[in-house]
Design a protein around this motif. Structure first.
Motif, PDB file in Angstrom:
ATOM      1  N   ALA A 148       0.860  -1.185   0.000  1.00 22.24           N
ATOM      2  CA  ALA A 148       0.000   0.000   0.000  1.00 22.24           C
ATOM      3  C   ALA A 148       0.893   1.231   0.000  1.00 22.24           C
ATOM      4  CB  ALA A 148      -0.897   0.000   1.234  1.00 22.24           C
ATOM      5  N   TRP A 149       0.619   2.181  -0.903  1.00 22.63           N
ATOM      6  CA  TRP A 149       1.461   3.359  -1.040  1.00 22.63           C
ATOM      7  C   TRP A 149       0.910   4.536  -0.237  1.00 22.63           C
ATOM      8  CZ3 TRP A 149       6.106   4.356  -3.457  1.00 22.63           C
ATOM      9  CH2 TRP A 149       6.668   3.278  -4.130  1.00 22.63           C
ATOM     10  N   SER A 150       1.835   5.275   0.377  1.00 26.11           N
ATOM     11  CA  SER A 150       1.462   6.436   1.194  1.00 26.11           C
ATOM     12  C   SER A 150       2.451   7.568   0.949  1.00 26.11           C
ATOM     13  CB  SER A 150       1.494   6.084   2.688  1.00 26.11           C
ATOM     14  OG  SER A 150       0.706   4.953   2.979  1.00 26.11           O
ATOM     15  N   LEU A 151       2.008   8.787   1.236  1.00 30.05           N
ATOM     16  CA  LEU A 151       2.913   9.922   1.337  1.00 30.05           C
ATOM     17  C   LEU A 151       3.210  10.112   2.817  1.00 30.05           C
ATOM     18  CD1 LEU A 151       4.241  12.286  -0.348  1.00 30.05           C
ATOM     19  CD2 LEU A 151       2.376  13.697   0.542  1.00 30.05           C
ATOM     20  N   VAL A 152       4.487  10.172   3.173  1.00 24.03           N
ATOM     21  CA  VAL A 152       4.869  10.271   4.579  1.00 24.03           C
ATOM     22  C   VAL A 152       5.636  11.563   4.822  1.00 24.03           C
ATOM     23  CG1 VAL A 152       4.916   7.784   4.920  1.00 24.03           C
ATOM     24  CG2 VAL A 152       7.016   8.960   4.238  1.00 24.03           C
ATOM     25  N   VAL A 153       5.550  12.051   6.055  1.00 28.36           N
ATOM     26  CA  VAL A 153       6.301  13.215   6.508  1.00 28.36           C
ATOM     27  C   VAL A 153       7.593  12.726   7.154  1.00 28.36           C
ATOM     28  CG1 VAL A 153       6.332  15.226   8.026  1.00 28.36           C
ATOM     29  CG2 VAL A 153       4.204  14.533   6.917  1.00 28.36           C
ATOM     30  N   VAL A 154       8.711  13.275   6.722  1.00 28.59           N
ATOM     31  CA  VAL A 154      10.016  12.938   7.282  1.00 28.59           C
ATOM     32  C   VAL A 154      10.574  14.183   7.964  1.00 28.59           C
ATOM     33  CG1 VAL A 154      12.334  12.068   6.810  1.00 28.59           C
ATOM     34  CG2 VAL A 154      10.404  11.312   5.393  1.00 28.59           C
ATOM     35  N   GLU A 155      10.824  14.094   9.267  1.00 27.37           N
ATOM     36  CA  GLU A 155      11.420  15.214   9.998  1.00 27.37           C
ATOM     37  C   GLU A 155      12.942  15.038   9.958  1.00 27.37           C
ATOM     38  OE1 GLU A 155       9.721  17.647  11.059  1.00 27.37           O
ATOM     39  OE2 GLU A 155       7.659  16.903  11.210  1.00 27.37           O
ATOM     40  N   PRO A 156      13.668  15.811   9.146  1.00 25.88           N
ATOM     41  CA  PRO A 156      15.084  15.541   8.924  1.00 25.88           C
ATOM     42  C   PRO A 156      15.987  15.823  10.116  1.00 25.88           C
ATOM     43  CG  PRO A 156      14.448  17.574   7.836  1.00 25.88           C
ATOM     44  CD  PRO A 156      13.181  16.957   8.347  1.00 25.88           C
ATOM     45  N   LEU A 157      15.510  16.544  11.110  1.00 28.19           N
ATOM     46  CA  LEU A 157      16.339  16.836  12.273  1.00 28.19           C
ATOM     47  C   LEU A 157      16.085  15.885  13.430  1.00 28.19           C
ATOM     48  CD1 LEU A 157      16.273  20.752  12.240  1.00 28.19           C
ATOM     49  CD2 LEU A 157      17.983  19.197  11.280  1.00 28.19           C
ATOM     50  N   THR A 158      15.065  15.023  13.304  1.00 31.43           N
ATOM     51  CA  THR A 158      14.785  14.032  14.350  1.00 31.43           C
ATOM     52  C   THR A 158      14.737  12.609  13.809  1.00 31.43           C
ATOM     53  OG1 THR A 158      12.379  14.170  14.117  1.00 31.43           O
ATOM     54  CG2 THR A 158      13.438  15.746  15.613  1.00 31.43           C
TER      55      THR A 158
END
Length: 249
Positions: A148-158
Motif C-alpha cells: 500500500a502506497w502512502s505519502l509520509v512526513v520525514v522530519e530531517p532533524l529528528t
C-alpha cells in the motif's frame, strides 16, 4: 573537477548555483579501506565547485547515497539521505544535515524505518523543515508481495516518519523506489509527483499528491521504465502556505 572526486548528488540551491554532495575517500586508511567523508559545496553553472562543509569523522557503514535535498523554505540547509550498506532489505538510513549557507555540518540522525521505507526525500513550501517521501511501507511486509502506497512526513532533524496521505491500497502498484519525478518545491500547483509501476504489468502511472489536502491525481498509462528521476532546473516561486500541514510547529 580538478581533484578527480565525483559529485554524487545535486540539488537546486539558487539561480545558477547548485548544492553538491560528494563522498570522499579517507586518505588516512589503507587503499582497501571503506571509510569516507561526506561533504557539501556549491557548484556553479560554469563547473566551478566550492567546498562548504564536511562531516567531522569518517563513515564506514551508511555509505549508500540515496538523495540530496535543499530546504526550499529558507534555502540554508541541505539534507543527504544515506543507506546502510549492510541492511539493504531493511533500507536502514540516516540523514546528514548541513548548513550550506554558513558552511557548517549540523548533525546526523537515524531515520525511523519501522513502518515506512523510501529512497528519496522532497522539500515542500510549508512551516518548518519537514520533508516528504513516497513509501510502499516496508520492503518485506508480512511475507506477501502487495504494498500500500502512502505519502509520509520525514522530519530531517529528528528522523521521525509519519503518514500524511493515503495514495493507493495494496495490490495495485509494485514496490519500486526509483520513481521520483520532481523535487517538491518545483511545482507551483502544490503537488508532489512520483512514478508508480502497475503490478504484473509494464505500465506506469505518474501520481501527484498535494500534501496539504491529500488530493491524489493519476496520469494516463505510460511506460517510464528507463527514467529514474526528472527535475525542473529552475523551480517556480513557491506559493504561500497558510498552514503547517496539520503539525504543531
Amino acid at each position: 573537477m580538478s581533484d578527480g572526486v565525483p559529485i554524487n548528488g545535486l540539488s537546486w540551491y539558487t539561480d545558477e548555483t547548485y548544492a553538491a554532495f560528494r563522498i570522499v575517500s579517507n586518505n588516512n586508511v589503507a587503499p582497501s579501506g571503506n571509510d569516507f567523508f561526506f561533504e557539501v559545496g556549491t557548484l556553479g553553472t560554469d563547473g566551478s565547485y566550492t567546498k562548504r562543509a564536511s562531516i567531522p569523522n569518517a563513515e564506514d557503514l551508511y555509505v549508500n547515497f540515496q538523495w540530496l535535498e535543499t530546504d526550499m523554505n529558507e534555502h540554508v540547509h541541505v539534507f543527504a539521505l544515506m543507506g546502510n550498506e549492510n541492511e539493504a532489505n531493511k533500507l536502514s538510513a540516516r540523514i546528514y544535515a548541513f548548513d550550506l549557507f554558513n558552511g557548517k555540518f549540523m548533525q546526523t540522525v537515524d531515520v525511523d524505518v519501522s513502518e515506512y521505507t523510501f529512497m528519496s526525500i522532497h522539500s515542500y513550501p510549508s512551516c518548518g523543515e519537514a520533508m516528504y517521501a513516497f513509501s510502499p511501507g516496508l520492503w518485506a511486509d508480512a511475507g506477501h508481495d502487495m504494498w500500500a502506497w502512502s505519502l509520509v512526513v520525514v522530519e530531517p532533524l529528528t528522523g521521525t516518519v509519519t503518514k500524511q496521505c493515503d495514495i493507493a491500497p495494496r495490490g495495485i502498484f509494485r514496490r519500486y523506489y526509483g520513481g521520483s519525478v520532481f523535487q517538491g518545491s518545483s511545482n507551483p500547483d502544490g503537488f508532489l509527483y512520483h512514478v508508480l509501476r502497475v503490478m504484473y504489468s509494464e505500465a506506469d502511472l505518474i501520481v501527484g499528491v498535494n500534501p496539504d489536502t491529500c488530493e491524489v491525481r493519476f496520469s494516463e498509462v505510460t511506460n517510464l521504465r528507463h527514467v529514474h528521476s526528472l527535475q525542473l532546473v529552475n523551480p517556480a516561486p513557491a506559493p504561500s502556505r497558510r498552514t503547517c500541514n496539520n503539525r504543531d510547529n
